[in-house]
Design a protein around this motif. Structure first.
Motif, PDB file in Angstrom:
ATOM      1  N   ALA A  30       4.748  54.342 -18.599  1.00 40.19           N
ATOM      2  CA  ALA A  30       4.258  55.513 -18.559  1.00 40.19           C
ATOM      3  C   ALA A  30       3.619  56.247 -19.969  1.00 40.19           C
ATOM      4  N   MET A  31       4.274  55.814 -21.136  1.00 38.89           N
ATOM      5  CA  MET A  31       4.106  56.134 -22.337  1.00 38.89           C
ATOM      6  C   MET A  31       2.809  55.338 -22.959  1.00 38.89           C
ATOM      7  N   LEU A  55       1.695  47.624 -13.825  1.00 35.87           N
ATOM      8  CA  LEU A  55       3.125  47.184 -13.209  1.00 35.87           C
ATOM      9  C   LEU A  55       2.908  47.218 -11.437  1.00 35.87           C
ATOM     10  N   GLU A  56       2.105  48.200 -10.867  1.00 31.13           N
ATOM     11  CA  GLU A  56       1.700  48.018  -9.600  1.00 31.13           C
ATOM     12  C   GLU A  56       0.975  46.669  -9.403  1.00 31.13           C
ATOM     13  N   MET A  57       0.248  46.487 -10.187  1.00 32.90           N
ATOM     14  CA  MET A  57      -0.517  45.063 -10.072  1.00 32.90           C
ATOM     15  C   MET A  57       0.447  43.968  -9.927  1.00 32.90           C
ATOM     16  N   LEU A  58       1.257  43.920 -10.920  1.00 35.64           N
ATOM     17  CA  LEU A  58       2.252  42.883 -10.970  1.00 35.64           C
ATOM     18  C   LEU A  58       2.733  42.784  -9.661  1.00 35.64           C
ATOM     19  N   PHE A 114      10.020  42.932 -10.910  1.00 33.77           N
ATOM     20  CA  PHE A 114       9.105  43.961 -11.412  1.00 33.77           C
ATOM     21  C   PHE A 114       9.141  45.418 -11.012  1.00 33.77           C
ATOM     22  N   ARG A 115      10.603  45.717 -11.025  1.00 37.16           N
ATOM     23  CA  ARG A 115      10.863  47.008 -10.869  1.00 37.16           C
ATOM     24  C   ARG A 115      10.447  47.922 -12.188  1.00 37.16           C
ATOM     25  N   TRP A 126      -5.123  37.203 -16.576  1.00 42.63           N
ATOM     26  CA  TRP A 126      -6.527  37.596 -15.705  1.00 42.63           C
ATOM     27  C   TRP A 126      -6.306  37.524 -14.329  1.00 42.63           C
ATOM     28  N   TRP A 127      -5.428  36.712 -13.787  1.00 40.91           N
ATOM     29  CA  TRP A 127      -5.268  36.557 -12.169  1.00 40.91           C
ATOM     30  C   TRP A 127      -4.658  38.028 -11.755  1.00 40.91           C
ATOM     31  N   VAL A 128      -3.610  38.645 -12.555  1.00 41.40           N
ATOM     32  CA  VAL A 128      -3.221  39.551 -12.057  1.00 41.40           C
ATOM     33  C   VAL A 128      -3.958  41.121 -12.269  1.00 41.40           C
ATOM     34  N   TRP A 129      -4.454  40.951 -13.523  1.00 40.22           N
ATOM     35  CA  TRP A 129      -5.213  42.328 -14.085  1.00 40.22           C
ATOM     36  C   TRP A 129      -6.632  42.116 -14.280  1.00 40.22           C
TER      37      TRP A 129
END
Length: 138
Positions: free
Chosen positions: A30-31, A38-41, A52-53, A103-106
């Motif tokens: 958040a900061m 994190l949601e994409m992960l 990935f919590r 790159w694959w994730v984001w």
């Protein structure tokens, strides 16, 4: 080439330590605007409820894969160890693989693109230094 390699290994290592620390200081992201990442992960990686919590596990992976390995390569370079160039080559490849995963994730983004180029420069510099005609004592 050695000055460039020493600089790159230390720069990347320090960046990885800073990135890992950022993930541990604020594991939610958040900061520093990492919540969407994190949601994409969680959406793309296996075992999202285990690894990935939050960003704490990712911080350890970043530290070990791109922090400690780069520091080890820098140490070998400063000590003029015979395996130093191989370590730099391995670090460059590890960094490029890390960025391909990013790159694959984001998707493509400026910071990942820059770090991919840094890994490529590391790997190319190591290969140039490993060529027989560039080795000492030829």
């Amino acid at each position: 080439m050695l000055k460039l390699e020493k600089f790159l290994t230390l720069f990347i290592a320090i960046g990885a330590v800073a990135g890992a620390a950022m993930m541990w200081i604020d594991p939610t992201g958040a900061m520093w605007g990492g919540e969407p990442l994190l949601e994409m992960l969680r959406a793309k990686m296996p075992w999202p409820d285990v690894f990935f919590r939050n960003f704490i596990p990712s911080g350890f992976v970043l530290l070990f894969l791109n922090g400690l390995t780069q520091f080890a390569a820098a140490y070998l370079l400063f000590k003029k160890h015979p395996l130093a160039q191989w370590a730099v080559l391995a670090c460059g490849i590890i960094l490029m693989l890390w960025i391909v995963l990013e790159w694959w994730v984001w998707g493509l983004n400026a910071m990942s693109n820059i770090y991919f180029v840094l890994g490529l420069v590391e790997a190319v510099a190591a290969v140039v230094c490993l060529r027989p005609e560039n080795r000492k004592g030829k």
